[in-house]
Scaffold this motif. Structure first.
Motif, mmCIF file in Angstrom:
data_model
loop_
_atom_site.group_PDB
_atom_site.id
_atom_site.type_symbol
_atom_site.label_atom_id
_atom_site.label_comp_id
_atom_site.label_asym_id
_atom_site.label_seq_id
_atom_site.Cartn_x
_atom_site.Cartn_y
_atom_site.Cartn_z
ATOM 1 N N ILE A 255 0.860 -1.176 0.000
ATOM 2 C CA ILE A 255 0.000 0.000 0.000
ATOM 3 C C ILE A 255 0.898 1.228 0.000
ATOM 4 O O ILE A 255 1.782 1.369 0.858
ATOM 5 C CB ILE A 255 -0.949 0.016 1.218
ATOM 6 N N GLY A 256 0.690 2.098 -0.974
ATOM 7 C CA GLY A 256 1.527 3.280 -1.128
ATOM 8 C C GLY A 256 1.051 4.441 -0.276
ATOM 9 O O GLY A 256 0.093 4.341 0.496
ATOM 10 N N VAL A 257 1.715 5.592 -0.431
ATOM 11 C CA VAL A 257 1.417 6.742 0.414
ATOM 12 C C VAL A 257 1.588 8.055 -0.345
ATOM 13 O O VAL A 257 2.380 8.151 -1.283
ATOM 14 C CB VAL A 257 2.326 6.730 1.663
ATOM 15 N N ASP A 258 0.818 9.046 0.063
ATOM 16 C CA ASP A 258 0.854 10.434 -0.417
ATOM 17 C C ASP A 258 0.364 10.581 -1.862
ATOM 18 O O ASP A 258 -0.639 11.228 -2.111
ATOM 19 C CB ASP A 258 2.249 11.046 -0.245
ATOM 20 N N SER A 259 1.072 10.012 -2.835
ATOM 21 C CA SER A 259 0.609 10.008 -4.224
ATOM 22 C C SER A 259 -0.064 8.678 -4.535
ATOM 23 O O SER A 259 0.106 7.703 -3.809
ATOM 24 C CB SER A 259 1.798 10.198 -5.179
ATOM 25 N N ASP A 260 -0.834 8.642 -5.635
ATOM 26 C CA ASP A 260 -1.422 7.386 -6.102
ATOM 27 C C ASP A 260 -0.313 6.600 -6.785
ATOM 28 O O ASP A 260 -0.043 6.775 -7.969
ATOM 29 C CB ASP A 260 -2.564 7.684 -7.068
ATOM 30 N N GLN A 261 0.355 5.728 -6.036
ATOM 31 C CA GLN A 261 1.568 5.105 -6.542
ATOM 32 C C GLN A 261 1.302 4.042 -7.607
ATOM 33 O O GLN A 261 2.198 3.700 -8.380
ATOM 34 C CB GLN A 261 2.395 4.577 -5.371
ATOM 35 N N TYR A 262 0.086 3.567 -7.703
ATOM 36 C CA TYR A 262 -0.291 2.642 -8.780
ATOM 37 C C TYR A 262 -0.129 3.322 -10.139
ATOM 38 O O TYR A 262 0.174 2.673 -11.140
ATOM 39 C CB TYR A 262 -1.747 2.199 -8.591
ATOM 40 N N LYS A 263 -0.303 4.636 -10.187
ATOM 41 C CA LYS A 263 -0.274 5.386 -11.439
ATOM 42 C C LYS A 263 1.087 6.001 -11.751
ATOM 43 O O LYS A 263 1.255 6.634 -12.793
ATOM 44 C CB LYS A 263 -1.338 6.494 -11.397
ATOM 45 N N GLN A 264 2.065 5.833 -10.870
ATOM 46 C CA GLN A 264 3.377 6.440 -11.091
ATOM 47 C C GLN A 264 4.176 5.635 -12.111
ATOM 48 O O GLN A 264 4.404 4.434 -11.938
ATOM 49 C CB GLN A 264 4.142 6.528 -9.781
ATOM 50 N N GLY A 265 4.625 6.301 -13.162
ATOM 51 C CA GLY A 265 5.334 5.626 -14.237
ATOM 52 C C GLY A 265 6.567 4.867 -13.780
ATOM 53 O O GLY A 265 6.846 3.761 -14.257
ATOM 54 N N ALA A 266 7.316 5.455 -12.847
ATOM 55 C CA ALA A 266 8.555 4.818 -12.394
ATOM 56 C C ALA A 266 8.293 3.545 -11.586
ATOM 57 O O ALA A 266 9.212 2.756 -11.368
ATOM 58 C CB ALA A 266 9.366 5.802 -11.552
#
Length: 349
Positions: A255-266
């Motif tokens: 589970i990620g945090v702050d930004s929607d990390q599922y959508k982060q290109g990197a």
């Protein structure tokens, strides 16, 4: 006059940047075709810098949106390794002397520097994210109820685990990150009071790399997975990328945090293991302060606090495995309603 304002949702935009180097870390400067008394927005990044796919990148998204919408320039400055408060003061003073307004310190570590420099430049508006201790007439102390989104992350983890065993990894053992842990634990136990929860902090101080060391995050996640956890929530900035890597390798949930990390290109190669993210609209805070100075001409000041009811914190819905899971969604909806109407009070420690 001190005010409390809702933090609005801000999106990201892109533009070409020219890179320069200062004595206190690297910076990017972009210009505008329209003149202004202010050169634009000054943004000083927290530990980990731009590219963390989390906290700092969320701030950058708001910075770029404000630049593009208000047709102003801007300069965003990276931290340097092992820097001191004096380095931060010098960085903010350089932005002030160059004519940027507002100037925003991304992260609680900027509080002493913002307090010092804001006193020297009373006609410039400053912002500090994740700290409400500065309390000056020309400073907006922009803070969030991180524990509320973390509660939702805990609910999601408890619903997704197949082993009734989850984990929390915090970047640094400090009160701010204790809020993430407290909300997560309370949320998970609201679903299953007997759930087993692993908890670990990567370092005792930011200077030791707790927010900027993916290798530390990966090692901690490996340990928690070996202990039996199959859902891990990371509140660790750049270090969280190591948690994502470990989760993907072991085919468990992160589970990620702050930004929607599922959508982060990197992070695309890990996305199938990113269940959701506990969101904090840092970009909205940067955008709103910039708007108040540049467009509204009524600078925000005092404590500006974002919560679930205002939409400034929340839970990401990008992963279809999360969005289309009726059981998880029902539990999340119930938790959101309880937090908003006050029947659920989320702990901060």
């Amino acid at each position: 006059m001190r005010r409390v304002s809702r933090i609005a949702i801000a999106g990201a935009a892109t533009a070409a940047l020219a890179v320069t180097v200062s004595a206190c870390g690297s910076s990017s400067t972009s210009s505008s075709s329209e003149g202004s008394k202010s050169k634009g927005i000054g943004l000083a990044y927290d530990i980990g810098g731009k590219g963390d796919q989390s906290f700092n990148d969320a701030a950058y998204a708001g910075f770029k949106q404000a630049q593009d919408e208000f047709k102003v320039g801007g300069r965003d400055v990276e931290p340097s390794d092992n820097e001191t408060d004096a380095d931060k003061v010098q960085r903010l003073e350089q932005l002030a002397k160059s004519g940027y307004n507002p100037i925003i310190g991304v992260g609680f570590v900027y509080a002493p520097a913002v307090k010092t420099v804001a006193a020297k430049y009373p006609k410039i508006t400053f912002g500090i994210i994740d700290d409400n201790s500065v309390q000056a007439k020309n400073v907006a102390d922009m803070v969030f109820h991180e524990e509320q989104s973390s509660y939702l992350a805990g609910v999601a983890a408890a619903k997704a685990t197949k082993k009734n065993h989850v984990g929390f990894i915090g970047g640094v053992d400090i009160p701010l990150i204790h809020k993430f842990q407290a909300g997560f634990v309370q949320g998970a136990k609201s679903v299953n009071p007997k759930i087993k929860i692993e908890s670990q902090y990567l370092t005792q101080t930011p200077q030791e790399g707790g927010f900027s060391s993916p290798d530390k995050g990966e090692s901690a996640a490996n340990g928690q997975i070996e202990a039996g956890a199959d859902v891990i929530y990371a509140a660790a900035g750049l270090s969280g990328q190591g948690v994502m890597k470990s989760a993907a390798a072991h085919k468990v949930w992160a589970i990620g945090v702050d930004s929607d990390q599922y959508k982060q290109g990197a992070l695309a190669k890990y996305k199938d293991s990113i269940l959701t993210s506990a969101l904090k609209n840092v970009g909205g805070a940067v955008y709103d302060l910039s708007k108040s100075v540049i467009k509204d001409k009524k600078p925000l000041s005092g404590e500006v606090r974002g919560d679930l009811k205002s939409g400034a914190v929340g839970i990401a819905q990008s992963n279809p495995a999360f969005k289309n899971n009726a059981d998880i969604q029902a539990a999340i909806k119930k938790a959101e309603e309880g937090i908003k109407n006050g029947t659920i009070v989320v702990k901060t420690s």
